[in-house]
Design an enzyme around this catalytic site. Structure first.
Site, mmCIF file in Angstrom:
data_model
loop_
_atom_site.group_PDB
_atom_site.id
_atom_site.type_symbol
_atom_site.label_atom_id
_atom_site.label_comp_id
_atom_site.label_asym_id
_atom_site.label_seq_id
_atom_site.Cartn_x
_atom_site.Cartn_y
_atom_site.Cartn_z
ATOM 1 N N TYR A 112 13.485 146.838 -120.127
ATOM 2 C CA TYR A 112 12.141 146.755 -120.384
ATOM 3 C C TYR A 112 11.797 146.495 -121.578
ATOM 4 O O TYR A 112 10.964 145.402 -122.194
ATOM 5 C CB TYR A 112 11.277 147.586 -119.742
ATOM 6 C CG TYR A 112 9.877 147.930 -120.139
ATOM 7 C CD1 TYR A 112 8.873 147.289 -119.125
ATOM 8 C CD2 TYR A 112 9.438 148.745 -120.955
ATOM 9 C CE1 TYR A 112 7.520 147.215 -119.422
ATOM 10 C CE2 TYR A 112 8.011 148.589 -121.227
ATOM 11 C CZ TYR A 112 6.908 147.948 -120.397
ATOM 12 O OH TYR A 112 5.787 148.182 -120.693
ATOM 13 N N LYS B 55 10.270 143.252 -123.363
ATOM 14 C CA LYS B 55 8.961 143.031 -123.936
ATOM 15 C C LYS B 55 8.937 142.741 -125.618
ATOM 16 O O LYS B 55 7.887 142.083 -126.386
ATOM 17 C CB LYS B 55 8.175 144.523 -123.825
ATOM 18 C CG LYS B 55 7.623 144.769 -122.495
ATOM 19 C CD LYS B 55 6.296 143.874 -122.018
ATOM 20 C CE LYS B 55 5.805 144.466 -120.597
ATOM 21 N NZ LYS B 55 4.534 143.648 -120.127
#
Ligand code: NAP
Length: 254
Positions: A163, A167
């Protein structure tokens, strides 16, 4: 060549697509855009009831609202989603990429398929949705994209490895897309800190974490809304990532 205006972008009368717009942060962004006068297309994956409830709230504000489901785990869905939203409302000139996963994993143990899954949803889908958005935007219309990212791309999570990296890619994509799509489309991001409790945690959990932050509070959705609306309206800002995190980037990661 297209000559962009330097007056603030008027949200009223525009059509906006919000991914993950049914609940939590996405719902707040959807309702803020409808209150500002936009008609809204609320994308969801599985939260159909929440999407309909949010659409009803937007309609109560006097705006058109439509909903549509798509699995953004397949980045090719972006084009279909823009077609769905355009068919429901007309040309889409505001795109908010808020849908995301939040898998728990680490560099030591992540499998290639989990890596791809995280990147497809959190990075590739916003990329190809933005590509489809730009291709569909009528040539005489200005557009605005806001990506919802995470302040922990700078102070990485240990246990949300894929993640965090995805991102981080979204941050870089924001700048690359801002350059690629200027002057007609501005692309910015809002990097969130402690906004809402993650799944399985309660408000007390995030309030305890907030005690260690410079501003010593949990954000809630209002600061996210105000940063997003400001970035959409401001005609002279593109490629910017606004940290909305109570100062958490100034101290160690949680
Ligand atoms: N909450 C925070 O404190 C915080 C902090 C930092 C960053 N952020 C970022 O802010 C954004 C919103 O956060 P949130 O906490 O409100 O989100 P959330 O509760 O985790 O919800 C995730 C959203 O993404 C959608 N989604 C998940 N998998 C999907 C898939 N395969 N295809 C399409 N949609 C999918 C979900 O749709 P359905 O429910 O319809 O399945 C849901 O609307 C995210 O980008 C997140 O990374 C949030």
């Amino acid at each position: 060549m297209f000559s962009p205006s330097l007056t603030p972008m008027d949200i009223a009368g525009r059509n906006a697509l919000i991914t993950g717009g049914a609940h939590r942060v996405g719902r707040a962004l959807t309702l803020a855009l409808s209150e500002a006068g936009a008609d809204v297309f609320i994308h969801y994956k599985s939260s159909s009831e929440a999407a309909e409830a949010t659409a009803d709230e937007a309609r109560a504000a006097g705006r058109k609202a439509a909903t549509g489901s798509a699995d953004l785990g397949d980045p090719a869905t972006g084009g279909i989603l823009i077609e769905m939203a355009t068919a429901a409302l007309g040309p889409i000139s505001i795109l908010v990429n808020s849908a995301s996963g939040f898998p728990t994993d680490s560099l030591e143990s992540i499998r290639i398929e989990d890596w791809h899954r995280a990147h497809d949803l959190t990075l590739a889908s916003p990329v190809f949705l933005t590509q489809a958005f730009a291709a569909a935007l009528p040539s005489d219309m200005e557009g605005a994209v806001v990506n919802i990212t995470d302040v922990h791309t700078k102070t990485p999570y240990r246990n949300h490895f894929s993640y965090t990296v995805a991102k981080g890619g979204l941050d870089t994509f924001t700048r690359a897309a801002a350059l690629a799509l200027a002057p007609r489309i501005r692309v910015n991001a809002v990097a969130l800190g402690l906004i809402l409790p993650p799944a399985g945690k309660d408000q007390a959990y995030v309030e305890a974490l907030a005690e260690g932050l410079p501003l010593a509070k949990v954000g809630g959705t209002d600061p996210v809304v105000s940063a997003t609306i400001a970035l959409i309206q401001n005609p002279f800002i593109t490629g910017e990532i606004v940290r909305t995190d109570g100062g958490s980037h100034l101290v160690s990661p949680q």
